[in-house]
Design a protein around this motif. Structure first.
Motif, PDB file in Angstrom:
ATOM      1  N   GLU A  97      -3.256 -12.439  -1.130  1.00 49.31           N
ATOM      2  CA  GLU A  97      -4.720 -12.494  -1.264  1.00 49.31           C
ATOM      3  C   GLU A  97      -5.320 -13.535  -0.315  1.00 49.31           C
ATOM      4  N   ILE A  98      -4.687 -14.683  -0.188  1.00 47.71           N
ATOM      5  CA  ILE A  98      -5.187 -15.718   0.717  1.00 47.71           C
ATOM      6  C   ILE A  98      -5.174 -15.220   2.162  1.00 47.71           C
ATOM      7  N   CYS A  99      -4.078 -14.598   2.576  1.00 46.00           N
ATOM      8  CA  CYS A  99      -3.983 -14.081   3.944  1.00 46.00           C
ATOM      9  C   CYS A  99      -5.012 -12.980   4.181  1.00 46.00           C
ATOM     10  N   ARG A 100      -5.205 -12.117   3.208  1.00 48.94           N
ATOM     11  CA  ARG A 100      -6.201 -11.056   3.331  1.00 48.94           C
ATOM     12  C   ARG A 100      -7.592 -11.654   3.491  1.00 48.94           C
ATOM     13  N   ALA A 101      -7.918 -12.638   2.682  1.00 46.96           N
ATOM     14  CA  ALA A 101      -9.247 -13.253   2.736  1.00 46.96           C
ATOM     15  C   ALA A 101      -9.488 -13.958   4.072  1.00 46.96           C
ATOM     16  N   ARG A 102      -8.444 -14.553   4.625  1.00 43.65           N
ATOM     17  CA  ARG A 102      -8.590 -15.258   5.906  1.00 43.65           C
ATOM     18  C   ARG A 102      -8.732 -14.299   7.090  1.00 43.65           C
ATOM     19  N   SER A 103      -8.315 -13.075   6.916  1.00 41.49           N
ATOM     20  CA  SER A 103      -8.268 -12.150   8.055  1.00 41.49           C
ATOM     21  C   SER A 103      -9.299 -11.031   7.962  1.00 41.49           C
ATOM     22  N   LEU A 104     -10.371 -11.250   7.248  1.00 40.01           N
ATOM     23  CA  LEU A 104     -11.341 -10.179   7.002  1.00 40.01           C
ATOM     24  C   LEU A 104     -11.963  -9.594   8.264  1.00 40.01           C
ATOM     25  N   HIS A 105     -11.966 -10.320   9.360  1.00 35.25           N
ATOM     26  CA  HIS A 105     -12.667  -9.856  10.554  1.00 35.25           C
ATOM     27  C   HIS A 105     -11.743  -9.592  11.741  1.00 35.25           C
ATOM     28  N   VAL A 106     -10.450  -9.435  11.478  1.00 38.38           N
ATOM     29  CA  VAL A 106      -9.507  -9.179  12.566  1.00 38.38           C
ATOM     30  C   VAL A 106      -8.633  -7.964  12.228  1.00 38.38           C
ATOM     31  N   PRO A 107      -8.132  -7.275  13.256  1.00 41.84           N
ATOM     32  CA  PRO A 107      -7.208  -6.166  13.000  1.00 41.84           C
ATOM     33  C   PRO A 107      -5.906  -6.685  12.378  1.00 41.84           C
ATOM     34  N   LEU A 108      -5.253  -5.843  11.619  1.00 39.32           N
ATOM     35  CA  LEU A 108      -4.036  -6.234  10.915  1.00 39.32           C
ATOM     36  C   LEU A 108      -2.819  -5.500  11.441  1.00 39.32           C
ATOM     37  N   ASP A 109      -1.683  -6.143  11.339  1.00 41.33           N
ATOM     38  CA  ASP A 109      -0.386  -5.512  11.535  1.00 41.33           C
ATOM     39  C   ASP A 109       0.241  -5.454  10.144  1.00 41.33           C
ATOM     40  N   LEU A 110       0.246  -4.285   9.542  1.00 42.12           N
ATOM     41  CA  LEU A 110       0.758  -4.139   8.179  1.00 42.12           C
ATOM     42  C   LEU A 110       2.231  -3.775   8.186  1.00 42.12           C
ATOM     43  N   HIS A 111       3.024  -4.524   7.440  1.00 46.56           N
ATOM     44  CA  HIS A 111       4.437  -4.243   7.252  1.00 46.56           C
ATOM     45  C   HIS A 111       4.621  -4.023   5.752  1.00 46.56           C
ATOM     46  N   ILE A 112       4.899  -2.796   5.389  1.00 49.89           N
ATOM     47  CA  ILE A 112       5.037  -2.452   3.976  1.00 49.89           C
ATOM     48  C   ILE A 112       6.487  -2.061   3.737  1.00 49.89           C
ATOM     49  N   PHE A 113       7.150  -2.822   2.889  1.00 48.67           N
ATOM     50  CA  PHE A 113       8.566  -2.627   2.593  1.00 48.67           C
ATOM     51  C   PHE A 113       8.686  -2.206   1.137  1.00 48.67           C
ATOM     52  N   VAL A 114       9.165  -1.009   0.907  1.00 41.49           N
ATOM     53  CA  VAL A 114       9.272  -0.490  -0.457  1.00 41.49           C
ATOM     54  C   VAL A 114      10.750  -0.409  -0.822  1.00 41.49           C
ATOM     55  N   SER A 115      11.133  -1.164  -1.839  1.00 40.44           N
ATOM     56  CA  SER A 115      12.510  -1.151  -2.332  1.00 40.44           C
ATOM     57  C   SER A 115      12.478  -1.373  -3.840  1.00 40.44           C
ATOM     58  N   GLU A 116      13.634  -1.595  -4.417  1.00 33.76           N
ATOM     59  CA  GLU A 116      13.744  -1.757  -5.870  1.00 33.76           C
ATOM     60  C   GLU A 116      12.799  -2.831  -6.392  1.00 33.76           C
ATOM     61  N   TRP A 117      12.762  -3.972  -5.750  1.00 32.91           N
ATOM     62  CA  TRP A 117      11.918  -5.059  -6.250  1.00 32.91           C
ATOM     63  C   TRP A 117      10.436  -4.807  -5.992  1.00 32.91           C
ATOM     64  N   ALA A 118      10.120  -3.825  -5.174  1.00 32.97           N
ATOM     65  CA  ALA A 118       8.710  -3.495  -4.933  1.00 32.97           C
ATOM     66  C   ALA A 118       8.115  -2.695  -6.090  1.00 32.97           C
ATOM     67  N   LEU A 119       8.933  -2.373  -7.087  1.00 28.48           N
ATOM     68  CA  LEU A 119       8.447  -1.623  -8.246  1.00 28.48           C
ATOM     69  C   LEU A 119       7.932  -2.544  -9.339  1.00 28.48           C
ATOM     70  N   GLN A 120       8.109  -3.832  -9.188  1.00 32.21           N
ATOM     71  CA  GLN A 120       7.632  -4.785 -10.184  1.00 32.21           C
ATOM     72  C   GLN A 120       6.109  -4.839 -10.168  1.00 32.21           C
ATOM     73  N   PRO A 121       5.484  -5.174 -11.292  1.00 30.66           N
ATOM     74  CA  PRO A 121       4.017  -5.195 -11.354  1.00 30.66           C
ATOM     75  C   PRO A 121       3.355  -6.063 -10.284  1.00 30.66           C
ATOM     76  N   SER A 122       3.904  -7.226  -9.996  1.00 31.95           N
ATOM     77  CA  SER A 122       3.276  -8.087  -8.987  1.00 31.95           C
ATOM     78  C   SER A 122       3.360  -7.447  -7.604  1.00 31.95           C
ATOM     79  N   ALA A 123       4.460  -6.760  -7.327  1.00 26.76           N
ATOM     80  CA  ALA A 123       4.588  -6.082  -6.038  1.00 26.76           C
ATOM     81  C   ALA A 123       3.624  -4.908  -5.953  1.00 26.76           C
ATOM     82  N   THR A 124       3.466  -4.187  -7.040  1.00 30.14           N
ATOM     83  CA  THR A 124       2.528  -3.063  -7.065  1.00 30.14           C
ATOM     84  C   THR A 124       1.114  -3.544  -6.757  1.00 30.14           C
TER      85      THR A 124
END
Length: 187
Positions: free
Chosen positions: A11-38
């Motif tokens: 959330e902090i990184c998202r808020a700091r970058s509101l006006h710039v293009p992003l390089d998104l790296h989305i890694f989906v694995s077993e631990w990405a199923l946890q509520p905080s990862a979701t």
């Protein structure tokens, strides 16, 4: 997105970058199923329209079908958005050692409907890396594509379809195509 106890950093990184293009790296694995990862995935997914590059990796889906479902959900969310700044996309499945096999003994690849690319072209897209996915070649990339790297990815079933595909991407400068997803009994 950052997972686990680092959700607040996403959330902090998202808020700091509101006006710039992003390089998104989305890694989906077993631990990405946890509520905080979701929650972190949803936060990052909400910013995909600002993406300059998207790198989606699905890891270990053969161990848990929910991983593949989460990865395909993330991919669907990406492909349904207008992403005018998108220059590079990478879609990969890794560590699928026990992936299901078809009647021919070859691994069954994950079919994705990339027809959404055709419906919503990305005018700046110049690089695509696809690994271990299957997709229809007739509804793929915009004419701006210059680099295509396909590893164990099916896009055509014969040379005529391949030539038809290549005609539709006139600016293609570099094509790397490796397909060795053949079962040992056919070697």
């Amino acid at each position: 997105p950052r997972y686990g106890g680092a959700e607040c950093w996403t959330e902090i990184c998202r808020a700091r970058s509101l006006h710039v293009p992003l390089d998104l790296h989305i890694f989906v694995s077993e631990w990405a199923l946890q509520p905080s990862a979701t929650n972190a995935l949803a936060l990052a997914g909400g910013e995909v329209e600002r993406a300059r590059s998207v790198n989606l990796t699905i890891d270990g889906y053969d161990d848990n079908p929910r991983i593949l479902a989460a990865g395909m959900s993330a991919l669907g969310g990406i492909l349904r958005c207008s992403i005018p700044l998108l220059e590079s996309i990478s879609l990969r499945i890794v560590n699928a050692y026990d992936s299901p096999r078809g009647s021919d003994g070859c691994p069954v690849m994950i079919l994705i409907d990339l027809g959404l690319f055709h419906e919503m072209p990305f005018p700046r897209l110049h690089t695509a890396i696809i690994e271990d996915f299957q997709f229809p070649s007739d509804k793929i990339w915009p004419g701006s594509l210059r680099v295509l790297d396909m590893r164990n990815a099916c896009a055509w079933s014969n040379i005529d379809e391949m030539v038809e595909f290549l005609v539709k991407v006139p600016n293609l400068e570099e094509l790397a195509y490796q397909y060795d997803n053949i079962s040992d009994e056919y070697r």
